[in-house]
Design an enzyme around this catalytic site. Structure first.
Site, PDB file in Angstrom:
ATOM      1  N   GLU A  50      -1.053  -6.097  -2.598  1.00 49.48           N
ATOM      2  CA  GLU A  50      -2.387  -6.613  -2.887  1.00 49.48           C
ATOM      3  C   GLU A  50      -3.129  -5.529  -3.656  1.00 49.48           C
ATOM      4  O   GLU A  50      -3.384  -4.452  -3.120  1.00 49.48           O
ATOM      5  CB  GLU A  50      -3.086  -6.938  -1.569  1.00 49.48           C
ATOM      6  CG  GLU A  50      -4.496  -7.428  -1.685  1.00 49.48           C
ATOM      7  CD  GLU A  50      -5.139  -7.608  -0.311  1.00 49.48           C
ATOM      8  OE1 GLU A  50      -6.367  -7.428  -0.231  1.00 49.48           O
ATOM      9  OE2 GLU A  50      -4.427  -7.898   0.673  1.00 49.48           O
ATOM     10  N   ASP A  61     -16.048  -4.373   0.811  1.00 48.13           N
ATOM     11  CA  ASP A  61     -15.277  -3.147   1.001  1.00 48.13           C
ATOM     12  C   ASP A  61     -16.016  -2.129   1.863  1.00 48.13           C
ATOM     13  O   ASP A  61     -17.225  -1.930   1.727  1.00 48.13           O
ATOM     14  CB  ASP A  61     -14.955  -2.506  -0.354  1.00 48.13           C
ATOM     15  CG  ASP A  61     -14.082  -3.392  -1.217  1.00 48.13           C
ATOM     16  OD1 ASP A  61     -13.368  -4.227  -0.641  1.00 48.13           O
ATOM     17  OD2 ASP A  61     -14.116  -3.246  -2.448  1.00 48.13           O
TER      18      ASP A  61
END
EC number: 4.2.1.20
Length: 264
Positions: A50, A61
């Protein structure tokens, strides 16, 4: 068309273990090293790669990944580097590569153009954390045309109606969010992940991979008692930052060992 990602997960199951999905940002600490790091991750146990193109507003994130992606942007990362990285990685290892991208860069690039260029580079599909199936008709059409996988996210707060739609529109796997919040390492995984996977099973999901908060082999093994795959990001980025490619490879091997201890 046959999903290469689903096939990789099935191959792991046929070998008597769960699947290990490993995340790394493209361009950290530089483009060449990020390509070598992804290859090392594949060579040391990852069943699916990924890759995350850096983005200026990474709402999902955590700190470790944000710092890495900001460093990549400061180092001159450009969107076209995504396709360069995917092309070089898939030339060197036979592991499907998903790109995890926020939607705005795809929209600005052009959905069909992005799909065509990703396919030409050897990519397997997209994980799209900030777009839902009902808002993605153009991407669904492009993915059906090209055979690219489209991985949507399911959260503990998702309604049954939303889970039904996500299962129906996702290919490869459903990205099952282990807990509400941003990415990062957690001492204990939220039990909501187990419940969410069970709900997805009720809606007929074929492959559910759990991400966010998984950082060691014991957590990988625990997740794979009920899920088809475990997704690890922050621990790998930290290992690359602190120990270079050798440190990343060692961490990947340790995490991959957890897949063999799963009961799934």
């Amino acid at each position: 068309m046959t999903s290469r990602v689903a096939a990789a997960i099935d191959a792991a199951h046929a070998a008597g273990r769960g699947a290990f999905v490993g995340y790394l940002p493209i361009g950290f600490p530089d483009l060449r090293t990020s390509i070598d790091a992804a290859v090392a991750l594949a060579e040391n146990g990852a069943d699916v790669l990924e890759l995350g193109p850096p983005y200026s507003d990474p709402v999902m994130d955590g700190t470790v990944i944000q710092e890495a992606t900001q460093a990549a942007l400061a180092g001159g990362f450009r969107l076209r580097d995504t396709f360069t990285a995917v092309r070089e990685i898939t030339r060197r290892v036979d592991v499907p590569v998903l790109v995890m991208t926020y939607w705005n860069p795809v929209l600005q690039y052009g959905v069909d153009r992005y799909a065509d260029d990703l396919l030409a580079a050897g990519g397997a599909g997209l994980i799209t954390p900030d777009i839902t199936p009902e808002a993605a008709p153009e991407w669904i059409a492009a993915s059906e045309r090209t055979g690219l996988d489209r991985v949507f996210l399911a959260a503990p707060t998702s309604t049954d109606e939303r889970l039904e739609l996500i299962v129906r529109q996702s290919t490869g796997f459903v990205y099952t969010v282990s807990t509400m919040g941003i990415t990062g390492e957690r001492a204990q995984l939220d039990a909501a992940a187990r419940t969410l996977v069970a709900r997805l099973r009720e809606h007929g999901v074929e492959h559910a991979c759990v991400g966010i908060g998984i950082s060691n082999a014991d957590q990988v093994a625990g997740v794979l008692e009920y899920a088809d795959g475990a997704i690890v990001g922050t621990a790998l980025v930290r290992a690359l930052r602190e120990g270079g490619i050798d440190g990343l490879a060692a961490t990947a091997r340790s995490l991959a060992a957890g897949t063999a201890r799963s009961a799934n």
